[in-house]
Design a protein around this motif. Structure first.
Motif, PDB file in Angstrom:
ATOM      1  N   LYS A 103     -41.490  49.563   1.268  1.00 45.74           N
ATOM      2  CA  LYS A 103     -40.517  49.696   0.180  1.00 45.74           C
ATOM      3  C   LYS A 103     -40.636  51.050  -0.508  1.00 45.74           C
ATOM      4  N   LYS A 104     -41.860  51.548  -0.686  1.00 49.47           N
ATOM      5  CA  LYS A 104     -42.057  52.876  -1.283  1.00 49.47           C
ATOM      6  C   LYS A 104     -41.478  53.961  -0.385  1.00 49.47           C
ATOM      7  N   ARG A 105     -41.715  53.830   0.906  1.00 51.44           N
ATOM      8  CA  ARG A 105     -41.169  54.815   1.853  1.00 51.44           C
ATOM      9  C   ARG A 105     -39.651  54.812   1.820  1.00 51.44           C
ATOM     10  N   MET A 106     -39.061  53.626   1.856  1.00 46.45           N
ATOM     11  CA  MET A 106     -37.601  53.541   1.863  1.00 46.45           C
ATOM     12  C   MET A 106     -37.007  54.048   0.551  1.00 46.45           C
ATOM     13  N   LYS A 107     -37.687  53.815  -0.567  1.00 45.05           N
ATOM     14  CA  LYS A 107     -37.205  54.343  -1.846  1.00 45.05           C
ATOM     15  C   LYS A 107     -37.160  55.863  -1.785  1.00 45.05           C
ATOM     16  N   SER A 108     -38.203  56.464  -1.213  1.00 45.81           N
ATOM     17  CA  SER A 108     -38.224  57.924  -1.056  1.00 45.81           C
ATOM     18  C   SER A 108     -37.053  58.384  -0.197  1.00 45.81           C
ATOM     19  N   CYS A 109     -36.800  57.648   0.878  1.00 47.33           N
ATOM     20  CA  CYS A 109     -35.691  58.007   1.775  1.00 47.33           C
ATOM     21  C   CYS A 109     -34.341  57.868   1.074  1.00 47.33           C
ATOM     22  N   LEU A 110     -34.149  56.755   0.393  1.00 48.09           N
ATOM     23  CA  LEU A 110     -32.872  56.513  -0.278  1.00 48.09           C
ATOM     24  C   LEU A 110     -32.589  57.566  -1.349  1.00 48.09           C
ATOM     25  N   ASP A 111     -33.635  58.114  -1.954  1.00 39.96           N
ATOM     26  CA  ASP A 111     -33.486  59.140  -2.982  1.00 39.96           C
ATOM     27  C   ASP A 111     -33.396  60.553  -2.400  1.00 39.96           C
ATOM     28  N   GLU A 171     -34.928  52.877   8.450  1.00 44.10           N
ATOM     29  CA  GLU A 171     -35.341  51.486   8.269  1.00 44.10           C
ATOM     30  C   GLU A 171     -36.344  51.071   9.339  1.00 44.10           C
TER      31      GLU A 171
END
Length: 80
Positions: free
Chosen positions: A34-42, A60
């Motif tokens: 989830k932390k990795r994906m948050k970084s990606c989404l931002d 993903e």
């Protein structure tokens, strides 16, 4: 925006898959994912298709692999 040739994208994907297999196909825990994906989404390199413009990977999937890291310099997240 960085645009890579199809050949480079295929090579990068093959390299990621190889590293994932060599690493025992381990995945990260849910919190790390989830932390990795948050970084990606931002990130400005994340596209509407869920791909990274720097490496061409579908994040993903890549964000789940323990052997993977962010292609930015410096990386937003590293291997775990």
């Amino acid at each position: 925006m960085v645009v890579k040739s199809l050949g480079k994208l295929v090579w990068k994907f093959a390299t990621e898959v190889t590293e994932h297999i060599k690493g025992g196909m381990k995945t990260v825990d849910v919190i790390t994912y989830k932390k990795r994906m948050k970084s990606c989404l931002d990130c400005e390199h994340y596209t509407d298709t869920g791909q990274c413009n720097l490496c061409g990977c579908f994040m993903e999937v890549k964000a789940k692999w323990a052997s993977s890291n962010c292609p930015k310099d410096p990386p937003a997240w590293d291997k775990k």
